[in-house]
Design a protein around this motif. Structure first.
Motif, PDB file in Angstrom:
ATOM      1  N   GLU A 221       0.848  -1.191   0.000  1.00 22.51           N
ATOM      2  CA  GLU A 221       0.000   0.000   0.000  1.00 22.51           C
ATOM      3  C   GLU A 221       0.883   1.239   0.000  1.00 22.51           C
ATOM      4  O   GLU A 221       1.818   1.352   0.794  1.00 22.51           O
ATOM      5  N   ARG A 257      -1.733  -0.843  -3.830  1.00 24.56           N
ATOM      6  CA  ARG A 257      -3.026  -0.199  -3.665  1.00 24.56           C
ATOM      7  C   ARG A 257      -2.833   1.138  -2.949  1.00 24.56           C
ATOM      8  O   ARG A 257      -1.826   1.370  -2.282  1.00 24.56           O
ATOM      9  N   ASP A 259      -5.473   4.723  -1.373  1.00 25.38           N
ATOM     10  CA  ASP A 259      -6.772   5.390  -1.323  1.00 25.38           C
ATOM     11  C   ASP A 259      -6.557   6.888  -1.254  1.00 25.38           C
ATOM     12  O   ASP A 259      -5.447   7.361  -0.992  1.00 25.38           O
ATOM     13  N   GLU A 278      -9.574   2.228 -10.465  1.00 22.73           N
ATOM     14  CA  GLU A 278     -10.393   2.365  -9.255  1.00 22.73           C
ATOM     15  C   GLU A 278     -11.045   1.024  -8.925  1.00 22.73           C
ATOM     16  O   GLU A 278     -11.543   0.318  -9.816  1.00 22.73           O
ATOM     17  N   ALA A 281     -13.728  -0.528  -2.092  1.00 19.11           N
ATOM     18  CA  ALA A 281     -12.973  -0.252  -0.870  1.00 19.11           C
ATOM     19  C   ALA A 281     -12.297  -1.517  -0.364  1.00 19.11           C
ATOM     20  O   ALA A 281     -12.912  -2.582  -0.299  1.00 19.11           O
ATOM     21  N   TYR A 282     -11.001  -1.407  -0.033  1.00 18.71           N
ATOM     22  CA  TYR A 282     -10.290  -2.541   0.550  1.00 18.71           C
ATOM     23  C   TYR A 282      -9.984  -2.310   2.032  1.00 18.71           C
ATOM     24  O   TYR A 282      -9.477  -3.186   2.716  1.00 18.71           O
ATOM     25  N   THR A 283     -10.284  -1.089   2.516  1.00 16.49           N
ATOM     26  CA  THR A 283     -10.157  -0.779   3.943  1.00 16.49           C
ATOM     27  C   THR A 283     -11.300   0.144   4.341  1.00 16.49           C
ATOM     28  O   THR A 283     -11.998   0.700   3.479  1.00 16.49           O
ATOM     29  N   ALA A 288     -10.899   8.000   3.329  1.00 16.71           N
ATOM     30  CA  ALA A 288     -10.909   7.501   1.948  1.00 16.71           C
ATOM     31  C   ALA A 288     -12.297   7.601   1.317  1.00 16.71           C
ATOM     32  O   ALA A 288     -13.310   7.285   1.951  1.00 16.71           O
ATOM     33  N   TRP A 291     -10.599   4.287  -3.973  1.00 15.53           N
ATOM     34  CA  TRP A 291      -9.558   3.274  -3.767  1.00 15.53           C
ATOM     35  C   TRP A 291      -9.026   2.844  -5.129  1.00 15.53           C
ATOM     36  O   TRP A 291      -9.800   2.671  -6.087  1.00 15.53           O
ATOM     37  N   GLU A 293      -5.873   0.532  -7.488  1.00 19.49           N
ATOM     38  CA  GLU A 293      -4.940  -0.603  -7.502  1.00 19.49           C
ATOM     39  C   GLU A 293      -4.177  -0.591  -8.818  1.00 19.49           C
ATOM     40  O   GLU A 293      -4.698  -0.188  -9.864  1.00 19.49           O
TER      41      GLU A 293
END
Length: 304
Positions: A221, A257, A259, A278, A281-283, A288, A291, A293
């Protein structure tokens, strides 16, 4: 990064030779005054400070050897152009300030330099002058960027924490809800096997940063990509992003990744231009709204 081509080097050197000849750099009497360019430029820098400037600051600003700087200052002092002193807050620092004669010479230097420049530009039509002015602005921006170094530092290094403090202050002013500094990465998250921290330096001064931390096997990240306001619009954020991606790849990570907040539209545009997609959401990061990647090795070619 691709190696610099011989053609690029040749073109750059050819321009340097032409330009330095046209503006009289090779003459020991620069602009018709009784001194070479080095002394003239040093006097110009000294005169730009109302209260004097330390010799240490001059060395850093102009990239001069201490002995060479000292000899030029002594020459200017002997000619009555400058006077030496001691810094009021640090007796270990020597300072230099212009005399009235020094200021008068710099005023004349500016007048002659302006006349020389106007004479060069007079041979161009107005649209050609605009074209040249735009080209010079582009050249200055790219040369500034080329002169900035991006270095990996410890997560608890003073420059790293200073950059993060500035980053937090910036976000606190931009986010409608403010920004809590407890959200910043800790040194242990961006050091050793856990991650890495990079600081960008311009003439020895930190002007940007970025962090990488490991999320899970194969996934990293990117956090806290920040550029000082005085160094923005150079392309430095992309340089930092490229360094972070390179570090992630070197660590065997295949995906990165990140955000970003809803108000940071310029950051969102940059990430998309750099090949980020885009994703959901991964968190549950409180700040944020978007998000992204990127699979390393995909997307547009890296820009440094």
């Amino acid at each position: 990064m691709e190696p610099v081509s011989t053609d690029d080097v040749t073109a750059f050197r050819r321009f340097n030779r032409y330009f330095t000849r046209r503006i009289g750099v090779l003459d020991d009497h620069y602009l018709g005054q009784d001194r070479p360019l080095g002394e003239a430029r040093l006097l110009y820098e000294i005169a730009g400070s109302e209260a004097g400037v330390s010799l240490r600051d001059l060395r850093g600003r102009l990239g001069l050897d201490a002995g060479y700087l000292s000899r030029m200052v002594r020459t200017l002092q002997a000619q009555g152009m400058v006077r030496l002193g001691v810094h009021p807050d640090d007796s270990r620092l020597r300072t230099v300030e212009p005399t009235l004669a020094g200021r008068a010479e710099v005023e004349e230097q500016n007048r002659r330099a302006g006349a020389l420049t106007a004479g060069l530009l007079q041979g161009l039509a107005p649209d050609q002058r605009r074209e040249l002015t735009e080209a010079l602005a582009t050249a200055q921006r790219l040369l500034r960027l080329a002169g900035i170094t991006v270095e990996r530092v410890d997560g608890d290094a003073p420059d790293a924490r200073a950059c993060l403090d500035a980053y937090a202050t910036d976000l606190d002013a931009r986010f409608p809800e403010g920004f809590d500094k407890s959200d910043l990465v800790g040194p242990e998250e961006v050091s050793g096997d856990a991650g890495a921290f990079f600081v960008a330096y311009e003439e020895g001064r930190p002007v940007g940063c970025g962090a990488l931390r490991r999320l899970e096997p194969g996934v990293g990240e990117i956090k806290h990509v920040w550029v000082d306001p005085g160094a923005r619009r150079l392309g430095l954020a992309r340089r930092l992003l490229d360094a972070l991606e390179g570090e992630a790849a070197a660590r065997g990570l295949t995906v990165v990744r990140l955000d970003t907040h809803a108000v940071l539209t310029e950051a969102q545009a940059m990430y998309q231009a750099c090949g980020y997609t885009e994703i959901p959401a991964y968190t549950g990061h409180v700040y944020a709204a978007h998000w992204f990647e990127k699979r390393l090795g995909s997307g547009p070619a890296s820009r440094r």
